[in-house]
Design an enzyme around this catalytic site. Structure first.
Site, PDB file in Angstrom:
ATOM      1  CB  SER B  48      -0.951   0.012   1.193  1.00  0.00           C
ATOM      2  OG  SER B  48      -0.234   0.210   2.380  1.00  0.00           O
ATOM      3  CE  LYS B  91      -3.250   2.582   3.780  1.00  0.00           C
ATOM      4  NZ  LYS B  91      -2.393   1.495   4.242  1.00  0.00           N
TER       5      LYS B  91
END
Lengths: 126, 175
Positions: B48, B91
């Protein structure tokens, strides 16, 4: 869980940025409304669409396509805030303005926004 | 000789059990303090955050001073408790309370936007194609932020994380 949030189209952005979190109009030092283009500095930020080309191999190469995002940093009396303007003034908006949206519909698996003709190949350990 | 020294040290410790317990307690308390409020390290894996982080074999240094989203800025990389399962993810913050952000991936059909609500942030992975983030579960409470990623470690290689990934754009807008 996040509270319910009202979504709005990108075209309403110049109007939406006038209202702060408390639901009241944002105030600027000289009392004007916030002008996204004149008052807010434009920044570019690049994210990627990456693909592990051979996931079964440990040292598989990774292909990445850049996705450009645009942000503007504005300021009101309470401080700075950030506005993403990708859909409002980016390549997508420009394409929509000139009615050339065909490229967007060709390949939906990889966003065409900001996608360049070449890919960046990066060797990564899987 | 060394056996006698070892025996002597052991004898000292066993001879002063109270002092040993105090020392062990201090050591545990300091270790807890350091890892709870200072720096944490953890291995990172997954696609990711490509190409910023590698798929495997990289460790992240997380500053716990920024826990609960304290002093984080747009563009920072953060470790957070994933709201839909028990794991910890990493993230990038793209929106803080009051900021305006696209709900979907740029280039997709939907160009809807939201204003990030009070006490929340909007986080997105650098690899948009393989990231489960705010586009999937919405704004994330700042209370779920565990800390800010400040550096990465690989064997024999330490690297600070880029401070500000945003670059000034000097072009005239399309509209």
């Amino acid at each position: 869980m996040a509270p319910p949030c009202r979504s709005f189209p990108a075209s309403d952005l110049p109007l939406a940025v006038q209202v702060g979190l408390n639901g009241k109009l944002r105030k600027t030092d000289d009392g004007r409304r916030i002008d996204l283009v004149k008052d807010c500095e434009l920044f570019e930020f690049v994210q990627y669409e990456c693909l592990v080309t051979r996931p079964e191999v440990r040292n598989s190469p990774v292909e990445c396509w850049p996705v450009q995002r645009l942000f503007r940093r504005c300021q009101d009396k309470k401080g700075k805030f950030t506005v993403e303007t990708t859909a409002w003034e980016g390549a997508t908006a420009a394409a929509a303005a000139t009615s050339t949206k065909t490229e967007l519909q060709q390949d939906k698996s990889v966003p065409s926004f900001g996608k360049q003709n070449h890919s960046v190949e990066i060797s990564k350990s899987v | 000789m060394s056996g006698r020294q070892f025996g002597g040290l052991l004898g000292d410790l066993l001879g002063h059990p109270f002092r040993t317990v105090i020392f062990a307690g201090k050591f545990l308390a300091f270790t807890h303090l350091f890892f709870e409020y200072g720096i944490q390290t953890a291995p990172a894996q997954g696609p990711s955050m490509l190409p910023t982080f590698e798929l495997l074999g990289q460790w992240l240094v997380v500053s716990r001073r920024h826990r609960f989203g304290r002093n984080v800025e747009v563009g920072d990389l953060v470790a957070y408790n994933i709201p839909v399962d028990e794991n910890v993810g990493v993230k990038r913050i793209l929106g803080l309370p009051g900021d305006y952000i696209m709900l979907d991936t740029p280039g997709r059909e939907s160009q809807a936007m939201i204003q990030v609500p009070q006490g929340h942030c909007w986080i997105v992975g650098d690899n948009l194609a393989a990231s489960r983030d705010s586009r999937y579960f919405g704004p994330v409470p700042l209370a779920l932020i565990r800390g800010k990623v400040v550096a990465t470690i690989k064997p024999f290689h330490f690297q600070w994380v880029e401070k500000n990934p945003f670059h000034r754009e000097n072009r005239s807008p399309a509209i």
